[in-house]
Design an enzyme around this catalytic site. Structure first.
Site, mmCIF file in Angstrom:
data_model
loop_
_atom_site.group_PDB
_atom_site.id
_atom_site.type_symbol
_atom_site.label_atom_id
_atom_site.label_comp_id
_atom_site.label_asym_id
_atom_site.label_seq_id
_atom_site.Cartn_x
_atom_site.Cartn_y
_atom_site.Cartn_z
ATOM 1 N N PRO A 184 6.900 -13.451 -9.080
ATOM 2 C CG PRO A 184 8.124 -12.277 -10.203
ATOM 3 C CD PRO A 184 7.042 -13.268 -10.175
ATOM 4 C CD GLU B 176 10.662 -11.018 -18.602
ATOM 5 O OE1 GLU B 176 10.908 -11.817 -18.800
ATOM 6 O OE2 GLU B 176 9.979 -10.717 -17.486
ATOM 7 N NE ARG C 280 3.889 -29.672 7.379
ATOM 8 C CZ ARG C 280 3.574 -29.212 8.283
ATOM 9 N NH1 ARG C 280 3.017 -27.841 7.990
ATOM 10 N NH2 ARG C 280 4.169 -29.591 8.895
ATOM 11 C CG ASP D 111 3.998 -26.543 10.971
ATOM 12 O OD1 ASP D 111 2.919 -26.541 10.409
ATOM 13 O OD2 ASP D 111 4.396 -27.843 11.180
#
Ligand SMILES: CN1CCC[C@H](Cn2ccc3ccc(-c4n[nH]c(N)c4C#N)cc32)C1
Length: 240
Positions: A86, A113, A155, A170
């Site tokens: 994160p 963690e 992709r 896209d």
């Protein structure tokens, strides 16, 4: 492209073998190998974590087991090591486009963690390492992020998508969000498909689609509009 994933939950990566990606793997377009980190533990409990120095909640993943696993998995083949976190740099379509030309990506999935920072520091001293985040929210581990990133990259590889134009058009490819899409029936619960899309006037259709993309981007992601290069929008575009 070869993709290696190191994780304590190999089963989390099973979706990679489904549908379009599964077919691309079966066709040999992508070589995906998933490794169980616990295979490199040496104790009867197969411990991969320990208490954090300095205290604090939760546990941290031990450097020793990660070092032995990554040394083995990496071998001598050049690769880019990706560590989802994160606290990472945002993963974007531009990241996916940059990675699609890599011969090999190795993903290190943390849990608890996170992974002892020395693991990243150690491998960053000898190869490209990127700590990346798929969004501003907190997951329980890196596996879901790897599913997202692998799909976004795969992709873009030749032969993976049935219609290569789809990747070229896209969302984000021109810096804008995609506009609305419609298919049959022409009227559904009293709601009609916009007439321009049935007009056959390709110029008008292209203009309408760009207008809807600009409108949607201005409303939902003004930050993307602000990030566009100066010459990306003409005077008419700026009316949204
Ligand atoms: C409370 N703590 C805080 C630190 C992270 C702990 C869970 N965790 C352990 C490994 C790990 C890897 C990725 C992510 C993650 N979360 N959100 C994203 N966009 C991610 C990405 N990429 C989360 C992770 C939970």
């Amino acid at each position: 492209m070869r993709i290696d994933v190191v994780t304590i939950f190999p089963g989390y990566l099973a979706p990679l073998r489904e549908a379009l990606l599964g077919r691309a793997i079966a066709a040999g377009l992508i070589d995906v190998r998933v490794h169980n980190l616990r295979d490199w533990t040496r104790d009867v409990h197969q411990a991969v974590d320990d208490a954090p120095y300095g205290g604090g909640p939760g546990m941290v993943m031990r450097p020793q087991v990660w070092g032995e696993a990554l040394d083995d998995v990496l071998g001598d083949e050049p690769a880019r090591l990706i560590v989802p976190t994160p606290a990472g740099v945002p993963f974007t379509q531009a990241t996916a486009r940059r990675w699609k030309d890599e011969p090999r990506l190795v993903f290190a999935c943390g849990r608890y963690e996170g992974i002892d920072q020395r693991v990243v520091d150690e491998y960053a001293s000898r190869m490209p390492v990127e700590e990346v985040s798929i969004g501003d929210y907190v997951l329980v581990g890196g596996e879901v992020a790897v599913l997202v990133m692998v799909e976004a990259v795969a992709r873009l590889l030749p032969g993976v998508l049935g219609n290569p134009q789809s990747a070229e058009q896209d969302s984000f490819s021109d810096g804008l969000l995609e506009g609305p899409a419609y298919t049959r029936p022409v009227v559904w619960r009293g709601r009609e498909v916009p007439a321009v899309l049935r007009s056959g006037d390709h110029g008008a259709i292209a203009r309408w689609r760009r207008d809807r993309a600009l409108e949607r981007t201005a409303k939902r992601r003004p930050d993307l509009l602000a990030a566009l290069p100066e010459d990306a929008l003409d005077q008419r575009d700026r009316e949204f």
